[in-house]
Scaffold this motif. Structure first.
Motif, PDB file in Angstrom:
ATOM      1  N   SER A  93       1.079  11.861  12.414  1.00 33.47           N
ATOM      2  CA  SER A  93       1.192  10.453  12.786  1.00 33.47           C
ATOM      3  C   SER A  93       0.418   9.631  11.772  1.00 33.47           C
ATOM      4  O   SER A  93      -0.391  10.151  11.009  1.00 33.47           O
ATOM      5  CB  SER A  93       0.638  10.211  14.200  1.00 33.47           C
ATOM      6  N   GLY A  94       0.695   8.355  11.768  1.00 33.03           N
ATOM      7  CA  GLY A  94       0.019   7.473  10.827  1.00 33.03           C
ATOM      8  C   GLY A  94       0.204   6.026  11.232  1.00 33.03           C
ATOM      9  O   GLY A  94       0.789   5.729  12.281  1.00 33.03           O
ATOM     10  N   PRO A  95      -0.259   5.112  10.396  1.00 29.95           N
ATOM     11  CA  PRO A  95      -0.088   3.689  10.702  1.00 29.95           C
ATOM     12  C   PRO A  95       1.381   3.290  10.587  1.00 29.95           C
ATOM     13  O   PRO A  95       2.217   4.075  10.106  1.00 29.95           O
ATOM     14  CB  PRO A  95      -0.947   3.008   9.631  1.00 29.95           C
ATOM     15  N   PRO A  96       1.745   2.088  11.015  1.00 29.53           N
ATOM     16  CA  PRO A  96       3.154   1.663  10.963  1.00 29.53           C
ATOM     17  C   PRO A  96       3.792   1.806   9.585  1.00 29.53           C
ATOM     18  O   PRO A  96       4.990   2.097   9.496  1.00 29.53           O
ATOM     19  CB  PRO A  96       3.086   0.195  11.402  1.00 29.53           C
ATOM     20  N   LEU A  97       3.025   1.618   8.515  1.00 32.12           N
ATOM     21  CA  LEU A  97       3.588   1.747   7.179  1.00 32.12           C
ATOM     22  C   LEU A  97       4.087   3.165   6.923  1.00 32.12           C
ATOM     23  O   LEU A  97       5.129   3.373   6.293  1.00 32.12           O
ATOM     24  CB  LEU A  97       2.555   1.350   6.131  1.00 32.12           C
ATOM     25  N   VAL A 147      -9.178  18.458   7.117  1.00 30.87           N
ATOM     26  CA  VAL A 147      -9.187  18.699   8.555  1.00 30.87           C
ATOM     27  C   VAL A 147     -10.048  17.633   9.215  1.00 30.87           C
ATOM     28  O   VAL A 147     -11.222  17.455   8.866  1.00 30.87           O
ATOM     29  CB  VAL A 147      -9.731  20.103   8.894  1.00 30.87           C
ATOM     30  N   ASP A 148      -9.453  16.888  10.154  1.00 27.54           N
ATOM     31  CA  ASP A 148     -10.172  15.833  10.883  1.00 27.54           C
ATOM     32  C   ASP A 148     -10.865  14.863   9.926  1.00 27.54           C
ATOM     33  O   ASP A 148     -12.015  14.453  10.140  1.00 27.54           O
ATOM     34  CB  ASP A 148     -11.191  16.448  11.848  1.00 27.54           C
ATOM     35  N   GLY A 149     -10.171  14.515   8.857  1.00 26.88           N
ATOM     36  CA  GLY A 149     -10.707  13.557   7.904  1.00 26.88           C
ATOM     37  C   GLY A 149     -11.731  14.128   6.949  1.00 26.88           C
ATOM     38  O   GLY A 149     -12.274  13.396   6.119  1.00 26.88           O
ATOM     39  N   ARG A 150     -11.972  15.432   7.014  1.00 22.83           N
ATOM     40  CA  ARG A 150     -12.983  16.065   6.174  1.00 22.83           C
ATOM     41  C   ARG A 150     -12.310  16.855   5.058  1.00 22.83           C
ATOM     42  O   ARG A 150     -11.458  17.700   5.301  1.00 22.83           O
ATOM     43  CB  ARG A 150     -13.865  16.991   7.019  1.00 22.83           C
ATOM     44  N   ARG A 151     -12.701  16.565   3.844  1.00 21.22           N
ATOM     45  CA  ARG A 151     -12.183  17.268   2.673  1.00 21.22           C
ATOM     46  C   ARG A 151     -12.805  18.659   2.604  1.00 21.22           C
ATOM     47  O   ARG A 151     -14.019  18.814   2.564  1.00 21.22           O
ATOM     48  CB  ARG A 151     -12.537  16.444   1.425  1.00 21.22           C
ATOM     49  N   PRO A 199       1.921  -5.522   2.074  1.00 21.75           N
ATOM     50  CA  PRO A 199       2.144  -5.271   3.498  1.00 21.75           C
ATOM     51  C   PRO A 199       1.995  -6.549   4.317  1.00 21.75           C
ATOM     52  O   PRO A 199       1.261  -7.476   3.946  1.00 21.75           O
ATOM     53  CB  PRO A 199       1.052  -4.262   3.853  1.00 21.75           C
ATOM     54  N   ALA A 200       2.708  -6.595   5.427  1.00 17.59           N
ATOM     55  CA  ALA A 200       2.618  -7.730   6.342  1.00 17.59           C
ATOM     56  C   ALA A 200       1.865  -7.300   7.589  1.00 17.59           C
ATOM     57  O   ALA A 200       2.220  -6.300   8.222  1.00 17.59           O
ATOM     58  CB  ALA A 200       4.020  -8.204   6.709  1.00 17.59           C
ATOM     59  N   GLY A 201       0.817  -8.035   7.939  1.00 22.25           N
ATOM     60  CA  GLY A 201       0.097  -7.726   9.162  1.00 22.25           C
ATOM     61  C   GLY A 201      -0.704  -6.441   9.073  1.00 22.25           C
ATOM     62  O   GLY A 201      -1.005  -5.939   7.989  1.00 22.25           O
ATOM     63  N   ASN A 202      -1.005  -5.884  10.214  1.00 21.46           N
ATOM     64  CA  ASN A 202      -1.856  -4.699  10.301  1.00 21.46           C
ATOM     65  C   ASN A 202      -0.993  -3.429  10.322  1.00 21.46           C
ATOM     66  O   ASN A 202      -0.899  -2.729  11.330  1.00 21.46           O
ATOM     67  CB  ASN A 202      -2.728  -4.771  11.555  1.00 21.46           C
ATOM     68  N   VAL A 203      -0.379  -3.149   9.183  1.00 21.38           N
ATOM     69  CA  VAL A 203       0.517  -1.987   9.113  1.00 21.38           C
ATOM     70  C   VAL A 203      -0.056  -0.874   8.247  1.00 21.38           C
ATOM     71  O   VAL A 203       0.514   0.221   8.187  1.00 21.38           O
ATOM     72  CB  VAL A 203       1.909  -2.392   8.576  1.00 21.38           C
ATOM     73  N   THR A 204      -1.168  -1.128   7.564  1.00 24.36           N
ATOM     74  CA  THR A 204      -1.746  -0.128   6.667  1.00 24.36           C
ATOM     75  C   THR A 204      -2.793   0.707   7.391  1.00 24.36           C
ATOM     76  O   THR A 204      -3.164   0.427   8.539  1.00 24.36           O
ATOM     77  CB  THR A 204      -2.379  -0.805   5.445  1.00 24.36           C
ATOM     78  N   ALA A 205      -3.275   1.745   6.701  1.00 22.35           N
ATOM     79  CA  ALA A 205      -4.325   2.588   7.268  1.00 22.35           C
ATOM     80  C   ALA A 205      -5.628   1.805   7.357  1.00 22.35           C
ATOM     81  O   ALA A 205      -6.013   1.096   6.417  1.00 22.35           O
ATOM     82  CB  ALA A 205      -4.514   3.825   6.401  1.00 22.35           C
ATOM     83  N   GLN A 239      -8.954   6.147   8.390  1.00 19.52           N
ATOM     84  CA  GLN A 239      -7.663   6.793   8.544  1.00 19.52           C
ATOM     85  C   GLN A 239      -7.217   7.403   7.219  1.00 19.52           C
ATOM     86  O   GLN A 239      -7.608   6.939   6.144  1.00 19.52           O
ATOM     87  CB  GLN A 239      -6.601   5.788   9.007  1.00 19.52           C
ATOM     88  N   ALA A 240      -6.360   8.406   7.286  1.00 20.12           N
ATOM     89  CA  ALA A 240      -5.869   9.064   6.080  1.00 20.12           C
ATOM     90  C   ALA A 240      -5.057   8.079   5.243  1.00 20.12           C
ATOM     91  O   ALA A 240      -4.143   7.435   5.767  1.00 20.12           O
ATOM     92  CB  ALA A 240      -5.012  10.260   6.449  1.00 20.12           C
ATOM     93  N   PRO A 241      -5.347   7.975   3.945  1.00 18.71           N
ATOM     94  CA  PRO A 241      -4.613   7.036   3.095  1.00 18.71           C
ATOM     95  C   PRO A 241      -3.308   7.603   2.543  1.00 18.71           C
ATOM     96  O   PRO A 241      -2.577   6.895   1.850  1.00 18.71           O
ATOM     97  CB  PRO A 241      -5.603   6.756   1.964  1.00 18.71           C
TER      98      PRO A 241
END
Length: 504
Positions: A148-152, A187-191, A295-301, A305-307
């Motif tokens: 899963s991820g942001p709307p983008l 894993v869980d945001g950890r490199r 981007p329009a609005g809050n659609v990015t990470a 959050q994972a980029p």
């Protein structure tokens, strides 16, 4: 360091960590030397940012690169235990079957895909596909794909479907290229760097010592045999020496040790031990250009959050192998990715377009008057007409993706892109040239090959020709940069080198 070791490995990076760990497991007494810190700072474990890629960071070698035309760029490389795997974006995609077929066809049958597959399985713990025969489930490197991820991220997936692009749910299966989730060693945001995967579980291992803050100056050669290395902390003696300092560092150490093109060595005042014309003279990397998307609005990470989420691999007209184009969208502006702080309103996100199989080559150039300083990387990006044509195809593919209805709902392409793409090849070439950079995937500075190849620096068992007791084990030995990001390949080289050394 005053002890005599079975093996000294120079460079605790993406290849050096697995090599040293596996050799120690096999009963060798191994000393692993690293120029940077022996323990990465906690900030480097945050895979949602690339803080160490900023010039001046102590975990970054911050090398100099020069593009055609003379424009300088910065070339970040990891200077810390774990190497670049401790500072990169966590992209972890295997080399393709076509990559391995090319290595084998050049006289390196030990590097065919079938020969490499056991090591590829052994090194990974694939969270989604570990139960499949081509994957591993209990290896040291966790491999995970975003779900899963942001709307983008969702919009990008719909955009690929809208264009009729094939789905590729497993980028590490060696199948037909398409759009799919990006495998990452996160894993869980950890490199999870190579040091985390291979060294941390072996703390206290009686056969493995890791020393940070040690800069190696050259290989010690006596009567044609490597007997150790000279370092800033004194000489270290060993039965075997392996250079795993990266595509720049390993080639540079060969030159400083008198192994390289004779004319280059003489010009630098270095005694010639082995005339090896292939050292640093025919390397390759991935040319890269970024397309802006607003981007329009809050659609990015958001911060934390994972980029990265999905990646598209496409094929140019007349490509020698499928999947020679890559479109890698970032989900957050680089101002956020580099700092970990929220981006200012209005910042664009970048969509990277890379050419993955190139004709052009790069070379390493010693610093005039001071050969001990890191060499400059001179890139041959897009000097060849065939490379320029394929890069145009990649940019047009990305532009088509950004103009889909799916992405129109969440933003719009950068202001000038549509006009430039429509203007023709010459205008697009100029647009690309102004924005050109490199993916920082340099490979092939000490390529492997048979004795009949005058440019082969090492044989397929990674032994440096013209010497004994000396090997190179990192992406230096690849004939050219793999047609995916090279992090997984670098780990694979370390694993395979350990197999070959223990077999010998």
């Amino acid at each position: 360091m005053a002890e005599h070791w079975d093996v000294v490995v120079v460079g605790a990076g993406t290849a050096g960590c697995p090599l040293a760990a596996r050799l120690a497991d096999a009963g060798r007494r191994v000393l692993l030397l690293e120029a940077g810190a022996a323990e990465p700072p906690d900030e480097l474990r945050d895979a949602t940012s690339l803080r160490a890629a900023v010039p001046g960071h102590p975990a970054n070698w911050d090398l100099t690169g020069v593009l055609p035309g003379g424009r300088e760029i910065r070339v970040p490389r990891g200077r810390v235990v774990g190497g670049s795997s401790a500072v990169n974006a966590g992209y972890f995609v295997r080399p393709t079957p076509a990559d391995a077929a090319g290595w084998a066809a050049a006289g390196n049958d030990l590097w065919s895909y079938d020969r490499l597959l056991p090591a590829m399985r052994r090194l990974e713990s694939d969270r989604e596909f570990g139960d499949r025969p081509e994957h591993g489930a209990d290896g040291p490197v966790p491999v995970q794909r975003p779900t899963s991820g942001p709307p983008l991220a969702d919009a990008l997936g719909r955009a690929a479907e809208e264009l009729g692009l094939p789905a590729e749910p497993d980028k590490n299966a060696g199948g037909a290229p398409g759009y799919g989730p990006l495998p990452r060693n996160v894993v869980d945001g950890r490199r999870i760097s190579a040091a985390d995967a291979y060294l941390a579980p072996r703390r206290g291992h009686p056969g493995l010592a890791v020393c940070g803050g040690v800069r190696v100056l050259r290989v010690l050669l006596e009567r044609g045999r490597a007997v150790g290395v000279a370092t800033t902390g004194g000489d270290v003696r060993a039965d075997e020496v392996v250079l795993s300092a990266g595509a720049v560092g390993s080639a540079h150490l060969l030159v400083l040790s008198g192994i390289g093109p004779a004319d280059v060595l003489r010009a630098a005042g270095i005694p010639v031990r082995v005339d090896a014309p292939g050292v640093g003279t025919s390397a390759s990397d991935h040319p890269l250009v970024y397309l802006p998307f607003r981007p329009a609005g809050n659609v990015t990470a958001a911060p934390g959050q994972a980029p990265l989420h999905g990646v598209l691999h496409g094929t140019s007209a007349g490509a020698e192998a499928p999947g020679d184009l890559e479109v890698l969208p970032w989900l957050a502006p680089f101002s956020q990715v580099m700092t970990g702080r929220a981006a200012p309103p209005g910042d664009v996100v970048e969509v990277g377009v890379a050419l993955l199989r190139t004709v052009g080559r790069a070379r390493l150039v010693l610093t005039e008057g001071d050969p001990a300083r890191p060499p400059v990387v001179e890139y041959g990006h897009l000097v060849e007409a065939a490379d320029r044509r394929r890069m145009r195809e990649g940019v047009r593919l990305a532009a088509e993706l950004l103009r889909t209805r799916a992405l129109a709902a969440v933003g719009r392409p950068g202001d000038d892109l549509s006009a430039v793409v429509a203007a023709g090849d010459a205008a697009l070439d100029g647009w690309i040239r102004e924005r050109l950079t490199t993916a920082v995937h340099l490979s092939g500075t000490a390529p492997m090959g048979p004795g009949t190849d005058p440019m082969a620096v090492v044989d397929q068992r990674l032994r440096v020709r013209g010497t004994e007791g000396l090997r190179v084990a990192d992406t230096s030995v690849l004939l050219r940069v793999p047609s995916r990001g090279p992090a997984a390949t670098a780990v694979l080289v370390g694993e395979r080198a350990a197999e070959l050394m223990t077999g010998d």
